[in-house]
Design a protein around this motif. Structure first.
Motif, PDB file in Angstrom:
ATOM      1  N   UNK A   1       0.842  -1.195   0.000  1.00  0.00           N
ATOM      2  CA  UNK A   1       0.000   0.000   0.000  1.00  0.00           C
ATOM      3  C   UNK A   1       0.887   1.258   0.000  1.00  0.00           C
ATOM      4  N   UNK A   2       0.885   1.958  -1.112  1.00  0.00           N
ATOM      5  CA  UNK A   2       1.727   3.155  -1.243  1.00  0.00           C
ATOM      6  C   UNK A   2       1.405   4.198  -0.175  1.00  0.00           C
ATOM      7  N   UNK A   3       0.139   4.394   0.132  1.00  0.00           N
ATOM      8  CA  UNK A   3      -0.214   5.405   1.137  1.00  0.00           C
ATOM      9  C   UNK A   3       0.301   5.003   2.519  1.00  0.00           C
ATOM     10  N   UNK A   4       0.325   3.710   2.815  1.00  0.00           N
ATOM     11  CA  UNK A   4       0.879   3.266   4.097  1.00  0.00           C
ATOM     12  C   UNK A   4       2.381   3.525   4.129  1.00  0.00           C
ATOM     13  N   UNK A   5       3.077   3.233   3.033  1.00  0.00           N
ATOM     14  CA  UNK A   5       4.518   3.536   2.982  1.00  0.00           C
ATOM     15  C   UNK A   5       4.749   5.030   3.156  1.00  0.00           C
ATOM     16  N   UNK A   6       3.926   5.850   2.494  1.00  0.00           N
ATOM     17  CA  UNK A   6       4.050   7.303   2.634  1.00  0.00           C
ATOM     18  C   UNK A   6       3.810   7.746   4.076  1.00  0.00           C
ATOM     19  N   UNK A   7       2.825   7.145   4.749  1.00  0.00           N
ATOM     20  CA  UNK A   7       2.533   7.494   6.141  1.00  0.00           C
ATOM     21  C   UNK A   7       3.698   7.139   7.069  1.00  0.00           C
ATOM     22  N   UNK A   8       4.315   6.001   6.820  1.00  0.00           N
ATOM     23  CA  UNK A   8       5.469   5.608   7.633  1.00  0.00           C
ATOM     24  C   UNK A   8       6.619   6.579   7.390  1.00  0.00           C
ATOM     25  N   UNK A   9       6.884   6.883   6.130  1.00  0.00           N
ATOM     26  CA  UNK A   9       7.959   7.839   5.796  1.00  0.00           C
ATOM     27  C   UNK A   9       7.724   9.188   6.466  1.00  0.00           C
ATOM     28  N   UNK A  10       6.496   9.670   6.387  1.00  0.00           N
ATOM     29  CA  UNK A  10       6.149  10.959   6.977  1.00  0.00           C
ATOM     30  C   UNK A  10       6.318  10.928   8.500  1.00  0.00           C
TER      31      UNK A  10
END
Length: 140
Positions: free
Chosen positions: A19-28
């Motif tokens: 899930x790209x949005x989950x990866x983005x949330x972790x990065x953020x």
């Protein structure tokens, strides 16, 4: 910072989620530095199970963050596989959506379990604790 933990090195984190949005949330949530006493982090994304296994077994990572909800193969199974097959498997932070999955997460041999959705205060603290233990062990 001139501390030996922060000079001249980065903390390499392998992040797995389909899930790209989950990866983005972790990065953020993690940002560039999770704690002042730790080096800056470098996050490497993987979106498939074969990619995370290949990357993890190639070495060079200080920590893995695996999405327990990823499909078709979740982070729990991958965590178990890596812990069973790698001699020096880096510590694993496993992300799970349901508190009821905590018992299954223990089967995975993950070092720590974090709840979803990603908490931008809690996740960096947890990752920092795991990273400190790993780095202290590497120096010992």
């Amino acid at each position: 910072m001139s501390d030996e933990n922060t000079s001249g090195r980065t903390l390499k984190v392998l992040l797995y989620s389909d899930d790209r949005s989950r990866r983005d949330n972790v990065r953020l949530a993690l940002g560039r530095r999770i704690a002042s006493d730790l080096p800056e982090i470098e996050i490497f994304d993987t979106a498939t199970a074969p990619a995370v296994v290949k990357a993890a077994t190639s070495g060079g990572y200080d920590l893995l963050i695996l999405d327990g909800e990823a499909v078709p193969l979740g982070g729990m199974g991958i965590s178990r596989q890596l812990k069973d097959e790698m001699t020096d498997c880096p510590p694993i932070v496993l992300l799970v959506a349901r508190a009821a999955d905590a018992w299954l997460a223990t089967w995975s041999n993950a070092d720590v379990v974090e709840p979803l959705p990603v908490d931008p205060i809690r996740l960096p603290r947890t990752v920092a604790e795991v990273a400190r233990k790993h780095l202290a062990g590497a120096r010992a």
